[in-house]
Design a protein around this motif. Structure first.
Motif, PDB file in Angstrom:
ATOM      1  N   ARG A   6      15.429  -3.624  40.763  1.00  0.00           N
ATOM      2  CA  ARG A   6      14.598  -3.875  42.467  1.00  0.00           C
ATOM      3  C   ARG A   6      13.687  -4.885  42.404  1.00  0.00           C
ATOM      4  N   TYR A   7      13.163  -5.254  41.554  1.00  0.00           N
ATOM      5  CA  TYR A   7      12.277  -6.489  41.184  1.00  0.00           C
ATOM      6  C   TYR A   7      13.231  -7.918  41.069  1.00  0.00           C
ATOM      7  N   ARG A   8      14.323  -7.137  40.342  1.00  0.00           N
ATOM      8  CA  ARG A   8      15.030  -8.773  39.926  1.00  0.00           C
ATOM      9  C   ARG A   8      15.187  -8.795  41.339  1.00  0.00           C
ATOM     10  N   HIS A   9      16.091  -8.298  41.936  1.00  0.00           N
ATOM     11  CA  HIS A   9      16.736  -9.043  43.439  1.00  0.00           C
ATOM     12  C   HIS A   9      15.845  -9.360  43.885  1.00  0.00           C
ATOM     13  N   GLN A  10      14.736  -8.705  44.118  1.00  0.00           N
ATOM     14  CA  GLN A  10      12.994  -9.449  44.667  1.00  0.00           C
ATOM     15  C   GLN A  10      13.540 -10.755  44.312  1.00  0.00           C
ATOM     16  N   ILE A  11      13.285 -11.003  43.058  1.00  0.00           N
ATOM     17  CA  ILE A  11      13.022 -12.635  42.533  1.00  0.00           C
ATOM     18  C   ILE A  11      14.141 -13.484  43.160  1.00  0.00           C
ATOM     19  N   GLU A  12      15.175 -13.124  42.710  1.00  0.00           N
ATOM     20  CA  GLU A  12      16.323 -13.543  42.412  1.00  0.00           C
ATOM     21  C   GLU A  12      16.130 -14.136  44.425  1.00  0.00           C
ATOM     22  N   TRP A  13      16.172 -13.318  45.454  1.00  0.00           N
ATOM     23  CA  TRP A  13      15.811 -13.259  47.319  1.00  0.00           C
ATOM     24  C   TRP A  13      14.385 -14.889  46.796  1.00  0.00           C
ATOM     25  N   GLU A  78       7.170  -9.782  24.963  1.00  0.00           N
ATOM     26  CA  GLU A  78       8.100  -8.631  25.491  1.00  0.00           C
ATOM     27  C   GLU A  78       6.790  -7.950  26.677  1.00  0.00           C
ATOM     28  N   THR A  79       6.994  -9.091  27.698  1.00  0.00           N
ATOM     29  CA  THR A  79       6.308  -8.909  28.502  1.00  0.00           C
ATOM     30  C   THR A  79       6.913  -8.381  30.381  1.00  0.00           C
ATOM     31  N   PRO A  80       7.235  -7.530  31.155  1.00  0.00           N
ATOM     32  CA  PRO A  80       7.684  -7.282  32.127  1.00  0.00           C
ATOM     33  C   PRO A  80       7.654  -8.882  32.733  1.00  0.00           C
ATOM     34  N   LEU A  81       8.475  -9.293  33.572  1.00  0.00           N
ATOM     35  CA  LEU A  81       8.375 -10.605  34.344  1.00  0.00           C
ATOM     36  C   LEU A  81       7.740  -9.613  35.633  1.00  0.00           C
ATOM     37  N   ALA A  82       7.973  -8.355  36.308  1.00  0.00           N
ATOM     38  CA  ALA A  82       6.871  -8.109  36.912  1.00  0.00           C
ATOM     39  C   ALA A  82       5.406  -8.868  36.533  1.00  0.00           C
ATOM     40  N   ALA A  83       5.038  -7.957  35.513  1.00  0.00           N
ATOM     41  CA  ALA A  83       3.973  -8.305  34.636  1.00  0.00           C
ATOM     42  C   ALA A  83       3.031  -9.090  34.613  1.00  0.00           C
ATOM     43  N   ARG A  84       4.473 -10.695  34.262  1.00  0.00           N
ATOM     44  CA  ARG A  84       4.024 -12.774  34.046  1.00  0.00           C
ATOM     45  C   ARG A  84       3.546 -12.765  35.658  1.00  0.00           C
ATOM     46  N   ASP A  85       4.669 -12.326  35.873  1.00  0.00           N
ATOM     47  CA  ASP A  85       4.376 -12.795  38.005  1.00  0.00           C
ATOM     48  C   ASP A  85       2.960 -12.467  38.598  1.00  0.00           C
ATOM     49  N   ALA A  86       2.671 -11.391  37.969  1.00  0.00           N
ATOM     50  CA  ALA A  86       1.237 -11.209  38.767  1.00  0.00           C
ATOM     51  C   ALA A  86       0.150 -11.712  37.791  1.00  0.00           C
ATOM     52  N   LYS A  87       0.344 -11.734  36.629  1.00  0.00           N
ATOM     53  CA  LYS A  87      -1.013 -12.834  35.913  1.00  0.00           C
ATOM     54  C   LYS A  87      -1.047 -14.362  36.177  1.00  0.00           C
ATOM     55  N   ARG A 240      10.848 -18.454  36.358  1.00  0.00           N
ATOM     56  CA  ARG A 240      11.680 -17.459  36.562  1.00  0.00           C
ATOM     57  C   ARG A 240      13.155 -17.658  36.661  1.00  0.00           C
ATOM     58  N   ILE A 241      13.758 -18.648  36.556  1.00  0.00           N
ATOM     59  CA  ILE A 241      15.248 -18.685  36.623  1.00  0.00           C
ATOM     60  C   ILE A 241      15.293 -18.975  35.180  1.00  0.00           C
ATOM     61  N   ARG A 242      15.021 -20.028  34.202  1.00  0.00           N
ATOM     62  CA  ARG A 242      14.857 -20.223  33.089  1.00  0.00           C
ATOM     63  C   ARG A 242      14.631 -18.585  32.240  1.00  0.00           C
ATOM     64  N   LEU A 243      14.008 -17.345  32.595  1.00  0.00           N
ATOM     65  CA  LEU A 243      14.087 -16.246  31.768  1.00  0.00           C
ATOM     66  C   LEU A 243      15.058 -15.310  32.215  1.00  0.00           C
ATOM     67  N   LEU A 244      15.786 -16.116  33.637  1.00  0.00           N
ATOM     68  CA  LEU A 244      16.881 -15.064  33.861  1.00  0.00           C
ATOM     69  C   LEU A 244      17.239 -15.933  33.716  1.00  0.00           C
ATOM     70  N   GLN A 245      17.860 -16.872  33.285  1.00  0.00           N
ATOM     71  CA  GLN A 245      19.577 -17.443  32.451  1.00  0.00           C
ATOM     72  C   GLN A 245      19.292 -16.873  31.216  1.00  0.00           C
ATOM     73  N   LEU A 246      18.474 -16.837  30.157  1.00  0.00           N
ATOM     74  CA  LEU A 246      17.941 -16.403  28.838  1.00  0.00           C
ATOM     75  C   LEU A 246      18.192 -14.556  28.987  1.00  0.00           C
ATOM     76  N   GLU A 247      18.264 -14.279  29.997  1.00  0.00           N
ATOM     77  CA  GLU A 247      18.558 -12.668  29.700  1.00  0.00           C
ATOM     78  C   GLU A 247      20.335 -12.336  29.712  1.00  0.00           C
ATOM     79  N   ASN A 248      20.591 -13.441  31.314  1.00  0.00           N
ATOM     80  CA  ASN A 248      22.114 -13.540  31.293  1.00  0.00           C
ATOM     81  C   ASN A 248      22.516 -13.777  30.034  1.00  0.00           C
ATOM     82  N   ASN A 249      22.118 -14.641  29.318  1.00  0.00           N
ATOM     83  CA  ASN A 249      22.958 -14.969  27.867  1.00  0.00           C
ATOM     84  C   ASN A 249      23.048 -14.636  26.776  1.00  0.00           C
ATOM     85  N   GLN A 250      22.591 -13.654  26.903  1.00  0.00           N
ATOM     86  CA  GLN A 250      22.332 -12.202  26.289  1.00  0.00           C
ATOM     87  C   GLN A 250      23.168 -11.364  25.771  1.00  0.00           C
TER      88      GLN A 250
END
Length: 250
Positions: A6-13, A78-87, A240-250
């Motif tokens: 859900r959070y991934r869809h939110q940040i993609e938007w 090893e930190t969820p993206l939602a937690a990174r964004d909040a911080k 965010r874009i960089r981390l999502l690209q990294l996740e997609n390439n794994q």
């Protein structure tokens, strides 16, 4: 649907909305501001341009080639993206308060203190970027990560055409940084004159109002707050874009 999805869809938007914003063609106000800045730049003696360029180059080189701005805190792994964004949003809010106070103080002092605000605000922005890099898991002890921050900064404070070029580099950062790493004693190739003019043109309208007697303190606080907001939003979405690209390439 799990929370991370859900959070991934939110940040993609949110990323798509941000892209529309930065690639929106400039309106009448921005065009008028840039035309005025262009006219003003043409009237300024070349020696003044050289001095301003040297000042910005000196500050940015300090950022790139010393450890002055490297945070003392750890790089978050090893930190969820939602937690990174909040911080990250908390850090941006803190720097907005710092920059607002600095802008109010220099704005109250008129033109002379307004000139002092220029390098001070630049240093505040850079320090914030370093903290954000560590929050998103990138170690600024690595020169390539500092160079990445320089491109993020340029993306936030450049005109429409320049933004397109910088975004293309950031979107394919691995290719760019690999080329950089292969160069012996590599040093960033930066057009410092363009860098300082794009930066100044992007902030001129807000910062010029700061020097108006009677309203300088209020405008100074607002201008610095909004400039930090622009940079923070740009940094968050780039990472965010960089981390999502990294996740997609794994």
């Amino acid at each position: 649907m799990v929370e991370s999805e859900r959070y991934r869809h939110q940040i993609e938007w949110e990323i798509s909305q941000w892209k529309q914003k930065i690639f929106k063609r400039p309106g009448l106000l921005e065009n008028s501001s840039r035309k005025f800045s262009g006219w003003l730049n043409a009237k300024i003696p070349d020696k003044v341009h050289q001095t301003v360029t040297s000042t910005i180059k000196g500050i940015v080189n300090t950022v790139l080639f010393t450890a002055k701005f490297v945070p003392n805190g750890p790089v978050l792994l090893e930190t969820p993206l939602a937690a990174r964004d909040a911080k990250a949003k908390g850090v941006i809010s803190r720097y907005q308060k710092i920059a607002s106070a600095e802008g109010a103080g220099t704005g109250a002092g008129g033109v002379l203190l307004g000139l002092v605000d220029f390098p001070a605000l630049l240093a505040i922005k850079m320090k914030m970027l370093f903290e954000l890099a560590h929050i998103y898991g990138y170690d600024t002890a690595d020169l390539r990560e500092r160079l990445y921050l320089l491109h993020v900064f340029q993306l936030a404070f450049s005109g429409f055409e320049q933004r397109k070029k910088i975004f293309a580099v950031l979107s394919d950062w691995n290719t760019y940084q690999n080329q950089f790493a292969e160069q012996s004693n590599a040093e960033p190739q930066v057009d410092w004159r363009t860098f300082q003019q794009e930066y100044r043109d992007s902030i001129d309208f807000r910062k010029m109002l700061q020097m108006v007697p009677g309203i300088g303190a209020i405008v100074g606080a607002w201008a610095n707050y909004s400039l930090i907001d622009d940079l923070g939003e740009t940094a968050i979405n780039c990472y965010r874009i960089r981390l999502l690209q990294l996740e997609n390439n794994q």
